[in-house]
Design a protein around this motif. Structure first.
Motif, PDB file in Angstrom:
ATOM      1  N   GLU A 114      34.161  58.072  44.486  1.00 49.35           N
ATOM      2  CA  GLU A 114      34.225  57.349  45.762  1.00 49.35           C
ATOM      3  C   GLU A 114      33.320  57.968  46.824  1.00 49.35           C
ATOM      4  O   GLU A 114      33.586  57.859  48.014  1.00 49.35           O
ATOM      5  CB  GLU A 114      35.679  57.312  46.258  1.00 49.35           C
ATOM      6  CG  GLU A 114      36.594  56.544  45.331  1.00 49.35           C
ATOM      7  CD  GLU A 114      38.032  56.483  45.818  1.00 49.35           C
ATOM      8  OE1 GLU A 114      38.303  56.849  46.981  1.00 49.35           O
ATOM      9  OE2 GLU A 114      38.892  56.065  45.022  1.00 49.35           O
TER      10      GLU A 114
ATOM     11  N   SER B 163      33.007  43.715  43.664  1.00 46.88           N
ATOM     12  CA  SER B 163      31.877  44.599  43.979  1.00 46.88           C
ATOM     13  C   SER B 163      30.630  44.175  43.220  1.00 46.88           C
ATOM     14  O   SER B 163      29.543  44.074  43.799  1.00 46.88           O
ATOM     15  CB  SER B 163      32.221  46.052  43.650  1.00 46.88           C
ATOM     16  OG  SER B 163      33.226  46.529  44.510  1.00 46.88           O
TER      17      SER B 163
ATOM     18  N   ARG C 157      34.280  56.533  38.580  1.00 48.96           N
ATOM     19  CA  ARG C 157      35.382  56.536  39.554  1.00 48.96           C
ATOM     20  C   ARG C 157      35.130  57.569  40.656  1.00 48.96           C
ATOM     21  O   ARG C 157      35.991  58.325  41.056  1.00 48.96           O
ATOM     22  CB  ARG C 157      36.738  56.773  38.884  1.00 48.96           C
ATOM     23  CG  ARG C 157      37.142  55.727  37.858  1.00 48.96           C
ATOM     24  CD  ARG C 157      37.203  54.342  38.509  1.00 48.96           C
ATOM     25  NE  ARG C 157      37.911  53.380  37.682  1.00 48.96           N
ATOM     26  CZ  ARG C 157      37.322  52.451  36.930  1.00 48.96           C
ATOM     27  NH1 ARG C 157      36.010  52.365  36.895  1.00 48.96           N
ATOM     28  NH2 ARG C 157      38.029  51.597  36.249  1.00 48.96           N
TER      29      ARG C 157
ATOM     30  N   GLY D 207      34.113  54.780  49.075  1.00 47.43           N
ATOM     31  CA  GLY D 207      35.220  55.298  49.857  1.00 47.43           C
ATOM     32  C   GLY D 207      35.628  54.397  51.009  1.00 47.43           C
ATOM     33  O   GLY D 207      36.416  54.787  51.851  1.00 47.43           O
ATOM     34  N   GLN D 208      35.104  53.149  51.021  1.00 46.76           N
ATOM     35  CA  GLN D 208      35.445  52.262  52.139  1.00 46.76           C
ATOM     36  C   GLN D 208      35.624  50.797  51.768  1.00 46.76           C
ATOM     37  O   GLN D 208      36.084  50.012  52.603  1.00 46.76           O
ATOM     38  CB  GLN D 208      34.413  52.397  53.256  1.00 46.76           C
ATOM     39  CG  GLN D 208      32.999  52.062  52.865  1.00 46.76           C
ATOM     40  CD  GLN D 208      32.014  52.308  53.997  1.00 46.76           C
ATOM     41  OE1 GLN D 208      32.389  52.739  55.077  1.00 46.76           O
ATOM     42  NE2 GLN D 208      30.762  52.030  53.767  1.00 46.76           N
ATOM     43  N   TYR D 209      35.259  50.398  50.573  1.00 51.58           N
ATOM     44  CA  TYR D 209      35.405  48.991  50.173  1.00 51.58           C
ATOM     45  C   TYR D 209      36.385  48.922  49.011  1.00 51.58           C
ATOM     46  O   TYR D 209      35.991  49.040  47.853  1.00 51.58           O
ATOM     47  CB  TYR D 209      34.050  48.390  49.773  1.00 51.58           C
ATOM     48  CG  TYR D 209      33.022  48.466  50.863  1.00 51.58           C
ATOM     49  CD1 TYR D 209      33.129  47.652  51.991  1.00 51.58           C
ATOM     50  CD2 TYR D 209      31.956  49.346  50.783  1.00 51.58           C
ATOM     51  CE1 TYR D 209      32.185  47.724  53.009  1.00 51.58           C
ATOM     52  CE2 TYR D 209      31.013  49.426  51.803  1.00 51.58           C
ATOM     53  CZ  TYR D 209      31.134  48.615  52.897  1.00 51.58           C
ATOM     54  OH  TYR D 209      30.210  48.686  53.905  1.00 51.58           O
ATOM     55  N   ASN D 210      37.644  48.724  49.319  1.00 53.25           N
ATOM     56  CA  ASN D 210      38.715  48.719  48.335  1.00 53.25           C
ATOM     57  C   ASN D 210      38.937  47.294  47.844  1.00 53.25           C
ATOM     58  O   ASN D 210      39.525  46.477  48.551  1.00 53.25           O
ATOM     59  CB  ASN D 210      39.989  49.304  48.957  1.00 53.25           C
ATOM     60  CG  ASN D 210      40.955  49.811  47.928  1.00 53.25           C
ATOM     61  OD1 ASN D 210      40.549  50.203  46.835  1.00 53.25           O
ATOM     62  ND2 ASN D 210      42.220  49.797  48.259  1.00 53.25           N
ATOM     63  N   SER D 211      38.431  46.990  46.646  1.00 51.94           N
ATOM     64  CA  SER D 211      38.536  45.632  46.116  1.00 51.94           C
ATOM     65  C   SER D 211      38.418  45.670  44.598  1.00 51.94           C
ATOM     66  O   SER D 211      38.008  46.688  44.028  1.00 51.94           O
ATOM     67  CB  SER D 211      37.440  44.743  46.709  1.00 51.94           C
ATOM     68  OG  SER D 211      36.168  45.203  46.318  1.00 51.94           O
TER      69      SER D 211
ATOM     70  N   THR E 145      41.285  47.517  41.036  1.00 51.03           N
ATOM     71  CA  THR E 145      40.767  47.863  42.361  1.00 51.03           C
ATOM     72  C   THR E 145      40.067  49.220  42.316  1.00 51.03           C
ATOM     73  O   THR E 145      40.525  50.151  41.662  1.00 51.03           O
ATOM     74  CB  THR E 145      41.923  47.893  43.381  1.00 51.03           C
ATOM     75  OG1 THR E 145      42.487  46.588  43.430  1.00 51.03           O
ATOM     76  CG2 THR E 145      41.436  48.276  44.763  1.00 51.03           C
ATOM     77  N   PHE E 146      38.941  49.296  43.008  1.00 51.46           N
ATOM     78  CA  PHE E 146      38.203  50.550  43.148  1.00 51.46           C
ATOM     79  C   PHE E 146      37.731  50.651  44.593  1.00 51.46           C
ATOM     80  O   PHE E 146      37.318  49.655  45.187  1.00 51.46           O
ATOM     81  CB  PHE E 146      37.008  50.597  42.196  1.00 51.46           C
ATOM     82  CG  PHE E 146      36.159  51.821  42.374  1.00 51.46           C
ATOM     83  CD1 PHE E 146      36.632  53.071  42.011  1.00 51.46           C
ATOM     84  CD2 PHE E 146      34.900  51.730  42.940  1.00 51.46           C
ATOM     85  CE1 PHE E 146      35.854  54.208  42.200  1.00 51.46           C
ATOM     86  CE2 PHE E 146      34.119  52.854  43.126  1.00 51.46           C
ATOM     87  CZ  PHE E 146      34.601  54.101  42.754  1.00 51.46           C
ATOM     88  N   ASN E 147      37.769  51.841  45.138  1.00 51.92           N
ATOM     89  CA  ASN E 147      37.369  52.067  46.526  1.00 51.92           C
ATOM     90  C   ASN E 147      35.889  52.474  46.559  1.00 51.92           C
ATOM     91  O   ASN E 147      35.552  53.648  46.640  1.00 51.92           O
ATOM     92  CB  ASN E 147      38.260  53.150  47.149  1.00 51.92           C
ATOM     93  CG  ASN E 147      38.101  53.206  48.643  1.00 51.92           C
ATOM     94  OD1 ASN E 147      37.512  52.327  49.255  1.00 51.92           O
ATOM     95  ND2 ASN E 147      38.620  54.253  49.242  1.00 51.92           N
TER      96      ASN E 147
END
Length: 162
Positions: free
Chosen positions: A74, A130, A72, A121-125, A116-118
């Motif tokens: 980011e 991912s 976790r 630090g820029q792809y929040n999905s 959801t995981f960012n």
């Protein structure tokens, strides 16, 4: 069957997904290995990045992104690898990345794939999006390398032999 019941049907297990991804990684490794040393670093068509530059991206995404998901973390995307100066070094790093993926992937609980995981630090999905992106991106860049190999007069490995 209603939509709620359909959403609970598991189509592929995490273990099967990892096996699928690693099949692609084995094929990509064979594609990288098919390049003559010089052409791996210098050959390009139509202004596209070289095979070594494409491989740097794949190395910067697969294992580091999976590790970031599990931990976790980011942290921003970083494409390191300037120290890799030979194709053998790229293949060695590829193998190390494969081992990292094999270690970290099973650490993702099944229920977390929909969370959801960012990433970077820029792809929040959702995490599954991912992971599927990692595979899709590799296939895309491997396709570019197939074009390069054919341009060099080299028969690439069969794409279905994963």
């Amino acid at each position: 069957m209603n939509a709620t019941a359909a959403e609970t049907v598991q189509i592929i297990t995490p273990s099967q997904l990892l096996t699928h991804w690693q099949g692609h990684r084995k094929l990509t490794r064979r594609v990288i290995d098919a390049f003559p040393e010089k052409d791996f670093f210098d050959y390009s068509i139509g202004g596209m990045r070289t095979a070594s530059q494409l491989t740097l991206e794949l190395l910067a995404i697969g294992a580091p992104a999976l590790k970031a998901i599990v931990e976790r973390d980011e942290k921003p995307y970083e494409e390191a690898g300037n120290a890799l100066t030979t194709k053998a070094q790229f293949l060695e790093q590829w193998d190390k990345s494969t081992a990292i993926i094999n270690d970290y992937f099973p650490q993702i609980p099944s229920e977390d794939f929909s969370k959801t995981f960012n990433l970077f630090g820029q792809y929040n999905s959702p995490i599954i999006h991912s992971v599927l992106y990692f595979v899709d991106n590799e296939i895309h860049h491997r396709g570019q390398m197939y074009v390069y190999l054919r341009g060099l007069g080299i028969e690439p490995p069969f794409f279905w032999e994963r």
